[in-house]
Scaffold this active site. Structure first.
Site, PDB file in Angstrom:
ATOM      1  N   TRP A 154      21.590  -1.203 -23.924  1.00 57.86           N
ATOM      2  CA  TRP A 154      22.657  -0.321 -22.714  1.00 57.86           C
ATOM      3  C   TRP A 154      23.125  -1.728 -22.518  1.00 57.86           C
ATOM      4  CZ3 TRP A 154      22.418   3.005 -25.911  1.00 57.86           C
ATOM      5  CH2 TRP A 154      21.952   3.955 -25.662  1.00 57.86           C
ATOM      6  N   GLU A 179      27.784   7.881 -26.710  1.00 63.33           N
ATOM      7  CA  GLU A 179      28.258   8.836 -27.123  1.00 63.33           C
ATOM      8  C   GLU A 179      28.963   9.692 -25.744  1.00 63.33           C
ATOM      9  OE1 GLU A 179      24.825  10.743 -27.307  1.00 63.33           O
ATOM     10  OE2 GLU A 179      23.943   9.827 -29.086  1.00 63.33           O
ATOM     11  N   TYR A 228      21.784  13.586 -35.418  1.00 62.58           N
ATOM     12  CA  TYR A 228      20.474  14.300 -34.885  1.00 62.58           C
ATOM     13  C   TYR A 228      21.184  15.526 -34.430  1.00 62.58           C
ATOM     14  CZ  TYR A 228      20.053  10.428 -32.056  1.00 62.58           C
ATOM     15  OH  TYR A 228      19.389   8.831 -31.581  1.00 62.58           O
ATOM     16  N   GLU A 255      23.184   5.186 -34.872  1.00 61.65           N
ATOM     17  CA  GLU A 255      21.979   6.317 -33.903  1.00 61.65           C
ATOM     18  C   GLU A 255      21.870   7.276 -35.219  1.00 61.65           C
ATOM     19  OE1 GLU A 255      21.916   7.633 -30.296  1.00 61.65           O
ATOM     20  OE2 GLU A 255      22.809   5.753 -29.199  1.00 61.65           O
ATOM     21  N   TRP A 306      17.254   4.686 -34.485  1.00 58.60           N
ATOM     22  CA  TRP A 306      17.120   4.529 -33.192  1.00 58.60           C
ATOM     23  C   TRP A 306      15.539   5.605 -33.553  1.00 58.60           C
ATOM     24  CZ3 TRP A 306      18.814   4.633 -28.328  1.00 58.60           C
ATOM     25  CH2 TRP A 306      18.081   5.230 -27.205  1.00 58.60           C
TER      26      TRP A 306
END
Ligand SMILES: *[C@@H]1O[C@H](CO)[C@@H](O)[C@H](O)[C@H]1NC(C)=O
Ligand SMILES: *[C@@H]1O[C@H](CO)[C@@H](O)[C@H](O)[C@H]1NC(C)=O
Ligand SMILES: *[C@@H]1O[C@H](CO)[C@@H](O)[C@H](O)[C@H]1NC(C)=O
Ligand SMILES: CC(=O)N[C@H]1CO[C@H](CO)[C@@H](O)[C@@H]1O
Length: 446
Positions: A159, A272, A347, A380, A410
């Site tokens: 980040w 995202e 995900y 990710e 991730w």
């Protein structure tokens, strides 16, 4: 992904309640529909409801300020109010730290549908550590970089933002203070100097970084922190002049610090980005403008979006992630010439899909990336249980799919001077049996 360390601590204490940002509903959902306070279960789509902060409330308790001039005013914005501030000045304090010294002028690049790092064209594996820039102990940063290198992982996504509306107490790292229509960048010892150390350590350990500039989610501030200071909403942020000016000033502050560093793999627009219900032209225009701006500051390093890969016609099965409801058109946006490669996340359990759907998603993007003539990276992926059984087949799929040039699980877990790092359920800890499967064995496969 959008878990925070605080969520995990809370999750352990109240197992019947869903932690912040966790799933709390959607078709087929059998788990709890109650969120930990003060979060409420909010409908996102037919497949997914999520524990989000109650809208309109941002009652942050004032913290002890280290200087008498620190304002701890807390504002509450409502979705119906657009604040027009006459003061949109963006100021930044003068940097007292020079950019880290470069040891090489060779920057990572694309090479057809692959990436080239330090002259070597190959498939690359990596991982994510949102927290590494917020550590205050240099030795901890070095430890992680050494472990990454020893493991054969070459790309680390971190980040590059840490936005606050209220300056935290001394010793807590923050990068930008957003309040009352102004933005102040913290270039000091508890500010961007922490990110400086991550870049320096990456240079010393042969690790390449993806650094992003804002979060769609409110962890570490994000778009919500800008909205609090500049008005508007999560969807109008992309076209809010004052917010975009502050965002670009922040980008410039970060990019100019490391524009000569060979440790930068790529700049990334956001974590995202979504614009729920928006015409895809909103994100398209924002991506085009922002990526061109970054290239104007630094034409040498790569630029990517950081999106989840939503909105795709190629090989679509018609399910939620392939649809355009989050305001993204993957193919369209990948065609922008100031975007060097594509990103996708995976995900399935958050998107109403079964885990074996992973290869469908990966293959669809690989085909779209081949059509665009650009490599893509599965940047990710995670699953809350059975990491090895579920995720190893995704890795094999990524490795075997033309157009997918790398993957990054991730998230990285390690043991630092302060103990174990954040465990959000998706974490793969260095030295664990999951680590052997998803890192050691995976790296050995290419
Ligand atoms: C992230 O994006 C989605 C879609 O636009 C939005 O619903 C959500 O509120 C955003 N998150 C935050 C914290 O603003
Ligand atoms: C998405 O973009 C592609 C490529 O530009 C285009 O062919 C397609 O029609 C777009 N789909 C939507 C729903 O916007
Ligand atoms: C580049 O990518 C293509 C397609 O994924 C692959 O077939 C090829 O072996 C790669 N080349 C190198 C040098 O890694
Ligand atoms: C190259 C390309 O496909 N551009 C399109 C991207 O998206 C915008 C908004 O939908 C279109 O107007 C462009 O033509």
């Amino acid at each position: 992904m959008y878990y925070s360390a605080a969520a995990l601590l809370l999750a352990g204490l109240a197992s019947a309640q869903v932690a912040e940002y966790g799933q709390c509903g959607g078709q087929g959902w059998t788990g709890s529909t109650t969120c930990v306070s003060p979060y409420t279960c909010q409908y996102q789509n037919d497949w997914y409801s999520q524990c989000l902060p109650a809208t309109g409330s941002s009652s942050t308790t004032s913290t002890t300020s280290k200087s008498t001039t620190t304002s701890t005013t807390t504002k509450t914005t409502t979705s119906t109010t657009t604040k027009t501030s006459s003061s949109t000045t963006t100021k930044s304090t003068t940097s007292t730290t020079s950019a880290p010294v470069s040891t090489s002028t060779v920057f990572p690049t694309t090479n057809g549908l692959n990436f080239t790092i330090d002259g070597e064209t190959s498939y690359y594996a990596g991982t994510n550590s949102y927290w590494i820039g917020f550590l205050t102990n240099d030795a901890d940063v070095d430890l992680v970089m050494q472990h990454l290198y020893d493991s054969g992982l070459r790309i680390l996504r971190v980040w590059g933002f840490n936005d606050v509306n209220t300056i935290p107490s001394s010793g807590t790292v923050w990068f930008q203070h957003l309040t009352d229509g102004t933005a102040t960048i913290n270039t000091g010892a508890d500010g961007l100097e922490r990110l400086d150390y991550v870049v320096t350590s990456a240079e010393n350990h042969g690790i390449k970084l993806i650094i992003n500039f804002v979060n769609n989610w409110s962890d570490y501030g994000g778009i919500a922190a800008y909205v609090s200071a500049f008005g508007g909403s999560a969807t109008t942020w992309y076209t809010n002049t004052a917010a975009q000016a502050a965002y670009q000033t922040y980008i410039k502050a970060v990019v100019s610090r490391y524009s000569s560093s060979p440790a930068i793999f790529s700049w990334e627009l956001a974590n995202e980005p979504r614009c729920n219900g928006c015409d895809t032209s909103v994100l398209y225009n924002w991506i085009k403008t922002t990526s061109a701006y970054i290239k104007s500051l630094d034409s040498e390093h790569m630029v990517c979006i950081g999106d989840e890969g939503f909105g795709l016609d190629t090989d679509t099965d018609g399910s939620y992630p392939f649809t355009y409801g989050e305001g993204l058109n993957f193919t369209e946006n990948l065609s922008i010439d100031t975007i060097d490669f594509g990103t996708l996340h995976l995900y399935p359990n958050s998107w109403g899909e079964v885990d074996t759907w992973g290869p469908t998603w990966i293959k669809a993007h690989g085909d779209a990336c081949v059509a665009a003539g650009k490599p893509c990276i599965l940047e990710e992926y995670g699953y809350p249980s059975d990491h090895c059984t579920v995720e190893a087949p995704w890795q094999t799929s990524a490795l075997d799919t033309k157009g997918i040039a790398g993957d990054m699980f991730w998230q990285w877990g390690d043991t630092l001077s302060t103990g174990q790092t954040s465990d959000d359920g998706n974490t793969i800890f260095y030295g664990s049996s999951d680590f052997t499967c998803l890192v050691t064995d995976h790296v050995a496969a290419f």
